[in-house]
Scaffold this motif. Structure first.
Motif, PDB file in Angstrom:
ATOM      1  N   ASN A   1       0.856  -1.192   0.000  1.00 49.32           N
ATOM      2  CA  ASN A   1       0.000   0.000   0.000  1.00 49.32           C
ATOM      3  C   ASN A   1       0.889   1.237   0.000  1.00 49.32           C
ATOM      4  N   GLY A   2       0.557   2.217  -0.831  1.00 49.67           N
ATOM      5  CA  GLY A   2       1.334   3.458  -0.874  1.00 49.67           C
ATOM      6  C   GLY A   2       2.594   3.341  -1.716  1.00 49.67           C
ATOM      7  N   ALA A   3       2.760   2.237  -2.433  1.00 53.83           N
ATOM      8  CA  ALA A   3       3.978   2.059  -3.246  1.00 53.83           C
ATOM      9  C   ALA A   3       3.930   2.902  -4.519  1.00 53.83           C
ATOM     10  N   GLY A   4       2.739   3.332  -4.921  1.00 56.66           N
ATOM     11  CA  GLY A   4       2.616   4.194  -6.107  1.00 56.66           C
ATOM     12  C   GLY A   4       1.893   3.538  -7.270  1.00 56.66           C
ATOM     13  N   LYS A   5       1.257   2.411  -7.036  1.00 55.58           N
ATOM     14  CA  LYS A   5       0.570   1.696  -8.121  1.00 55.58           C
ATOM     15  C   LYS A   5      -0.627   2.515  -8.643  1.00 55.58           C
ATOM     16  N   SER A   6      -1.499   2.903  -7.723  1.00 59.97           N
ATOM     17  CA  SER A   6      -2.701   3.640  -8.146  1.00 59.97           C
ATOM     18  C   SER A   6      -2.344   5.003  -8.710  1.00 59.97           C
ATOM     19  N   THR A   7      -1.272   5.621  -8.173  1.00 60.78           N
ATOM     20  CA  THR A   7      -0.838   6.929  -8.694  1.00 60.78           C
ATOM     21  C   THR A   7      -0.358   6.759 -10.135  1.00 60.78           C
ATOM     22  N   THR A   8       0.342   5.665 -10.404  1.00 58.14           N
ATOM     23  CA  THR A   8       0.795   5.402 -11.775  1.00 58.14           C
ATOM     24  C   THR A   8      -0.408   5.245 -12.698  1.00 58.14           C
ATOM     25  N   ILE A   9      -1.412   4.522 -12.221  1.00 61.47           N
ATOM     26  CA  ILE A   9      -2.619   4.344 -13.038  1.00 61.47           C
ATOM     27  C   ILE A   9      -3.290   5.684 -13.292  1.00 61.47           C
TER      28      ILE A   9
ATOM     29  N   ALA B   1      -1.170 -13.522  -9.309  1.00 61.87           N
ATOM     30  CA  ALA B   1      -0.376 -12.744 -10.268  1.00 61.87           C
ATOM     31  C   ALA B   1       0.775 -13.595 -10.801  1.00 61.87           C
ATOM     32  N   GLN B   2       1.441 -14.292  -9.897  1.00 59.26           N
ATOM     33  CA  GLN B   2       2.582 -15.131 -10.277  1.00 59.26           C
ATOM     34  C   GLN B   2       2.155 -16.200 -11.288  1.00 59.26           C
ATOM     35  N   ARG B   3       0.912 -16.671 -11.122  1.00 58.79           N
ATOM     36  CA  ARG B   3       0.408 -17.756 -11.975  1.00 58.79           C
ATOM     37  C   ARG B   3       0.010 -17.256 -13.365  1.00 58.79           C
ATOM     38  N   ILE B   4      -0.529 -16.022 -13.457  1.00 54.04           N
ATOM     39  CA  ILE B   4      -1.118 -15.634 -14.751  1.00 54.04           C
ATOM     40  C   ILE B   4      -0.340 -14.563 -15.523  1.00 54.04           C
ATOM     41  N   ALA B   5       0.521 -13.805 -14.843  1.00 57.62           N
ATOM     42  CA  ALA B   5       1.138 -12.659 -15.534  1.00 57.62           C
ATOM     43  C   ALA B   5       2.372 -13.075 -16.338  1.00 57.62           C
ATOM     44  N   ASP B   6       2.612 -12.306 -17.428  1.00 58.30           N
ATOM     45  CA  ASP B   6       3.812 -12.540 -18.236  1.00 58.30           C
ATOM     46  C   ASP B   6       4.997 -11.767 -17.670  1.00 58.30           C
ATOM     47  N   ARG B   7       4.709 -10.566 -17.227  1.00 58.59           N
ATOM     48  CA  ARG B   7       5.785  -9.724 -16.675  1.00 58.59           C
ATOM     49  C   ARG B   7       5.297  -9.061 -15.392  1.00 58.59           C
ATOM     50  N   PHE B   8       6.259  -8.621 -14.589  1.00 59.19           N
ATOM     51  CA  PHE B   8       5.920  -8.027 -13.283  1.00 59.19           C
ATOM     52  C   PHE B   8       6.641  -6.696 -13.108  1.00 59.19           C
ATOM     53  N   ILE B   9       5.952  -5.768 -12.484  1.00 62.14           N
ATOM     54  CA  ILE B   9       6.585  -4.505 -12.100  1.00 62.14           C
ATOM     55  C   ILE B   9       6.383  -4.407 -10.601  1.00 62.14           C
ATOM     56  N   ILE B  10       7.473  -4.503  -9.856  1.00 64.96           N
ATOM     57  CA  ILE B  10       7.334  -4.414  -8.393  1.00 64.96           C
ATOM     58  C   ILE B  10       7.665  -2.984  -7.984  1.00 64.96           C
ATOM     59  N   MET B  11       6.659  -2.313  -7.453  1.00 63.36           N
ATOM     60  CA  MET B  11       6.814  -0.905  -7.076  1.00 63.36           C
ATOM     61  C   MET B  11       7.154  -0.802  -5.586  1.00 63.36           C
ATOM     62  N   SER B  12       7.970   0.184  -5.282  1.00 66.94           N
ATOM     63  CA  SER B  12       8.277   0.463  -3.878  1.00 66.94           C
ATOM     64  C   SER B  12       8.622   1.940  -3.746  1.00 66.94           C
ATOM     65  N   SER B  13       8.064   2.594  -2.783  1.00 67.94           N
ATOM     66  CA  SER B  13       8.307   4.024  -2.513  1.00 67.94           C
ATOM     67  C   SER B  13       8.201   4.890  -3.761  1.00 67.94           C
ATOM     68  N   GLY B  14       7.225   4.623  -4.590  1.00 71.92           N
ATOM     69  CA  GLY B  14       6.948   5.468  -5.751  1.00 71.92           C
ATOM     70  C   GLY B  14       7.828   5.238  -6.954  1.00 71.92           C
TER      71      GLY B  14
ATOM     72  N   LEU C   1       7.225 -14.315  -5.487  1.00 73.50           N
ATOM     73  CA  LEU C   1       7.164 -12.852  -5.609  1.00 73.50           C
ATOM     74  C   LEU C   1       7.167 -12.182  -4.237  1.00 73.50           C
ATOM     75  N   TYR C   2       6.589 -12.882  -3.270  1.00 70.82           N
ATOM     76  CA  TYR C   2       6.506 -12.355  -1.913  1.00 70.82           C
ATOM     77  C   TYR C   2       7.903 -11.975  -1.390  1.00 70.82           C
ATOM     78  N   ASP C   3       8.921 -12.794  -1.802  1.00 63.13           N
ATOM     79  CA  ASP C   3      10.292 -12.534  -1.330  1.00 63.13           C
ATOM     80  C   ASP C   3      10.911 -11.309  -2.006  1.00 63.13           C
ATOM     81  N   CYS C   4      10.252 -10.823  -3.060  1.00 64.40           N
ATOM     82  CA  CYS C   4      10.801  -9.666  -3.784  1.00 64.40           C
ATOM     83  C   CYS C   4      10.295  -8.327  -3.260  1.00 64.40           C
ATOM     84  N   ILE C   5       9.279  -8.377  -2.422  1.00 64.39           N
ATOM     85  CA  ILE C   5       8.758  -7.122  -1.863  1.00 64.39           C
ATOM     86  C   ILE C   5       9.790  -6.605  -0.856  1.00 64.39           C
ATOM     87  N   PRO C   6      10.261  -5.369  -1.021  1.00 61.66           N
ATOM     88  CA  PRO C   6      11.288  -4.847  -0.106  1.00 61.66           C
ATOM     89  C   PRO C   6      10.881  -4.969   1.363  1.00 61.66           C
ATOM     90  N   GLU C   7      11.874  -5.239   2.204  1.00 62.09           N
ATOM     91  CA  GLU C   7      11.651  -5.449   3.653  1.00 62.09           C
ATOM     92  C   GLU C   7      10.759  -4.372   4.285  1.00 62.09           C
TER      93      GLU C   7
END
Lengths: 378, 230
Positions: free
Chosen positions: B37-45, B186-199, B221-227
Motif C-alpha cells: 500500500n502506498g507504493a505508487g501503483k494507483s498513482t501510476t494508473i 499474479a505469479q500464476r497468470i502474468a507474463d511480466r511483473f513490475i514491483i513498485m516500492s516508494s513510488g 514474488l513475496y520474497d521480492c517485496i522490499p523489507e
C-alpha cells in the motif's frame, strides 16, 4: 454529562465547518465581496424604511408566508448523534434520550433565529404597509418558528420512514396541508391576533408530541448517524463539486430503482454518441435535481430582476451576470459526469462530448436570453 | 499499446509520489504491477488515465486504441441504472447493437445480474458492482485493459470467471495492465511483473528475471517485496 456531550459535538461541528469555509473564503473575499454586499444591502434596507417602494403594495401577504415555508424545506433536522453511538452508547439509552432532547432544543433555537432574521427583514413591509402591531409581529415570529421546526422535523423523518413513491406521496401531502395551514395562520394573525395567542402553546405542544412520535423513536437511531454523517460533509461536497481537480465524490442512493424512467426507458433515439451523452446528462440531472435547482433559482432571479431593476443598463448587467452563472452551472453539470468521473473521463476529448455540451448550453441559455430580450425591448 | 515513461508525478507541486517509472504493455501481454500500500501503483494508473494533477513525462495509450479501465473502487453514475450504463457505453463507443447486446446478455446471465438491470448499481453489493464494472469493460472488446485490484470483493466463482476472461482476452490480443495484492494469482497468470516500492520501480521483468534480480531464484514474488514495505 449528556448535555456536555451535546455541546462538545456542537462546538466540534462548528469548528469543522469553519475550517472548511475558511479554506475557500479568505480575507480578499471578505474584503471585496462580503463587506461591500453587507454595506450596500444595509443601505438598501434603510431606504426601504425611509421610503417604502411602490411594489411593496403589490406583495401578497400569504405569498410571503408561503415563500418562508418553502425556504424552510431546505433545512434538515440535526441530532448530533453519530453512527458509532449505536455501538458505544447502546447501554446508555438515557444519554441518547438527552442528546435527542438537546437536539430538539437546538433545532428550535436555530429555527427561531432564522425566523427572527426573516421577520426583521420583512419589518419595513409588515410595519410600513400591513401596519401590524408588536403583538402581531411577536405572534408571527413564534408561528414561523413552529412552522419551520415542523417542516425540518417532518421532512427529515419522512426520509427514514418511507421510500420511493410512498415518500413522494407523503411529502406532497404534508406540503399541501402545511401550505394550507400557513395561509390560515397568516390570515388569523392579521384578523384575530388575540385568538391566535392560544395557538402558540398548542403549536409547541403538538411539535413536542410529533418529535416524540417520530425522530425520538429509538428505532431510527442508526438513521440519525447516517444522516448526520451526510450533513456534516455538505460544504465539503459543495467545494468538491466546484473544484476542478477532485473527482466527483460518489454518494449512495438509498433507493433501489429510480423514480423516473423506472424501466431504463430511453428518452432519445437512435443510439448515437451524441444522444448517448445527452441521455446521460438528461437522466442524471432529472433524477438528481441539485443542479436543476440552481438553474431554476437563476431563472427565478432573472424574472425577479426584470420586475425590480428599473434601469435598462443595470438589468442588462444583472442578466449578463446571471447568464455567466448559468454557464458555470452548465460546466459543472458536465464536469460531474465526464471530466471528473472515472467512467466518463476517457470520453473527455471525444467530439460527441463537445457536441452534446453545445446542445445543452443552448438549451439552458435560451430561456435567459429570451427573458432578457423581452424585458429590454418592452 | 501502452508506454509509460514517468519522470515524476504527484498530487501537489514539488511533492512527487512517483518517480522514474518506465514500462510498456504489448498486445496479448499481461503485466502485473505489484507492491505494498502506498507504493505508487494507483498513482501510476492515475498518471496513465490523465488524472494526476502534477505530472512530468509520458504515459500514453496508443492513439485511437479502445481501452477499458476498472478502478479499485467500483464507480457508477449514481442516478443511472445498470442497463443505462450499458447503453451509455454502447453509444459513446459506437458499438453495433447486434454485437454488444448478445454479449452483454450472456455476461449478465453468467454473473446472475439479469434481474437487476433496471436497478441503480449504488444499491448493489460490492461483488455485484465489481461484476457490473467488468461487463461494462468487456462489452467494448477493448485492446487494452487497465485494472486496479480486480479480485477485491469477487466471490470464488466470479474470480474464476474473471481469470478465464483475462486469459480469453489475452488470446484475442488484448494487452492487460493489472494492479494487485494477490501475489500467488499474479505469479500464476502474468507474463511480466513490475514491483513498485516508494513510488518507483523496484524491479521489473519476467518471473525468472524478477526472482533473479532479488536473489531468490527458488522463492516467490513475496520474497521480492522490499523489507520496509512488508
Amino acid at each position: 454529562m449528556q448535555y456536555t456531550l451535546f455541546t462538545d459535538r456542537l462546538k466540534k461541528d462548528w469548528r469543522y465547518q469553519k475550517g472548511i469555509l475558511s479554506s475557500v473564503i479568505d480575507w480578499t473575499i471578505v474584503l471585496y465581496l462580503i463587506i461591500p454586499a453587507i454595506f450596500f444591502s444595509g443601505l438598501y434596507y434603510r431606504s426601504l424604511w425611509i421610503d417604502p417602494p411602490v411594489w411593496f403594495t403589490l406583495i401578497n401577504w400569504t405569498g410571503c408566508g408561503l415563500l418562508f415555508f418553502f425556504l424552510s424545506l431546505s433545512s434538515k433536522w440535526r441530532t448530533y448523534l453519530y453512527e458509532a453511538d449505536t455501538v458505544y452508547l447502546a447501554k446508555r439509552p438515557e444519554w441518547i434520550r438527552k442528546l435527542l432532547q438537546s437536539g430538539f432544543f437546538y433545532n428550535l433555537c436555530t429555527s427561531f433565529f432564522f425566523s427572527l432574521v426573516v421577520s426583521l427583514l420583512f419589518l419595513p413591509f409588515t410595519i410600513g404597509i400591513l401596519t401590524l402591531s408588536l403583538l402581531q409581529i411577536v405572534l408571527l415570529l413564534l408561528m414561523l418558528t413552529i412552522i419551520r421546526t415542523t417542516c425540518k422535523l417532518f421532512l427529515s423523518w419522512i426520509d427514514f420512514y418511507a421510500a420511493g413513491s410512498r415518500n413522494t406521496l407523503m411529502t406532497a401531502g404534508f406540503l399541501l396541508a402545511a401550505a394550507f395551514g400557513i395561509a390560515l395562520v397568516l390570515t388569523g394573525i392579521t384578523m384575530f391576533p388575540v385568538l391566535m395567542i392560544l395557538f402558540i402553546p398548542l403549536g409547541f405542544w403538538w411539535l413536542k408530541r410529533l418529535f416524540n412520535r417520530t425522530m425520538a423513536d429509538p428505532k431510527w437511531l442508526p438513521n440519525h448517524g447516517l444522516q448526520e454523517a451526510k450533513w456534516k460533509v455538505r460544504w465539503i461536497r459543495l467545494v468538491f463539486t466546484l473544484s476542478k481537480e477532485v473527482e466527483t465524490p460518489p454518494h449512495t442512493k438509498s433507493r433501489k430503482r429510480p423514480l423516473l424512467f423506472r424501466k431504463s426507458t430511453r428518452i432519445l433515439k437512435p443510439i448515437t454518441p451524441v444522444t448517448g451523452m445527452l441521455e446521460l446528462f438528461l437522466k442524471h440531472h432529472l433524477r438528481n435535481r441539485k443542479f436543476i435547482y440552481y438553474y431554476v433559482r437563476i431563472l427565478g432571479l432573472i424574472v425577479l430582476s426584470a420586475f425590480l431593476i428599473p434601469m435598462g443598463w443595470l438589468f442588462a448587467a444583472a442578466a449578463a451576470l446571471l447568464a455567466a452563472g448559468c454557464v458555470t452551472i452548465h460546466k459543472l453539470m458536465w464536469e460531474t459526469l465526464i471530466d471528473k468521473h472515472s467512467i466518463g473521463v476517457k470520453y473527455r476529448y471525444d467530439k460527441s462530448y463537445e457536441q452534446a455540451k453545445n446542445w445543452t448550453a443552448v438549451a439552458m441559455l435560451t430561456p435567459i436570453m429570451v427573458i432578457a430580450m423581452v424585458t429590454l425591448l418592452t | 499499446m501502452l508506454n509509460v515513461d514517468v519522470i515524476e508525478g504527484g498530487y501537489e507541486p514539488n511533492d512527487a509520489r512517483i518517480e522514474n517509472v518506465h514500462f510498456s504493455v504489448g498486445p496479448g501481454e499481461l503485466v502485473a504491477m505489484i507492491g505494498a500500500n502506498g507504493a505508487g501503483k494507483s498513482t501510476t494508473i492515475k498518471a496513465i488515465m490523465g488524472q494526476l494533477p502534477f505530472f512530468e513525462g509520458e504515459a500514453e495509450i496508443k492513439k485511437g486504441l479502445r481501452y477499458s479501465f476498472i478502478p479499485e473502487r467500483p464507480v457508477f453514475y449514481e442516478d443511472l441504472t445498470l442497463w443505462e450504463h450499458i447503453e451509455f457505453v454502447a453509444a459513446v463507443e459506437e458499438l453495433e447493437k447486434s454485437e454488444w447486446e448478445p454479449l452483454v446478455h450472456s455476461w449478465l446471465s453468467r454473473f446472475r445480474l439479469e434481474r437487476v438491470i433496471h436497478d441503480l448499481p449504488g444499491s448493489f453489493s460490492k461483488g455485484m458492482q465489481q461484476k457490473s464494472m467488468l461487463i461494462l469493460a468487456i462489452m467494448s472488446k477493448p485492446s487494452l485493459w487497465i485494472i486496479d485490484e480486480p479480485f477485491m470483493g469477487l466471490d470464488p466463482s466470479a474470480t474464476k470467471l474473471l481469470l478465464e476472461t483475462l486469459q480469453d482476452e489475452r488470446e484475442r490480443g488484448a494487452g492487460i495492465l493489472m494492479c494487485t495484492h494477490v501475489l500467488d494469482t499474479a505469479q500464476r497468470i502474468a507474463d511480466r511483473f513490475i514491483i513498485m516500492s516508494s513510488g518507483t520501480v523496484h524491479v521489473s521483468g519476467s518471473l525468472d528475471e524478477v526472482l533473479e534480480a532479488c536473489n531468490v531464484s527458488s522463492g516467490t514474488l513475496y520474497d521480492c517485496i522490499p523489507e520496509g514495505d512488508l
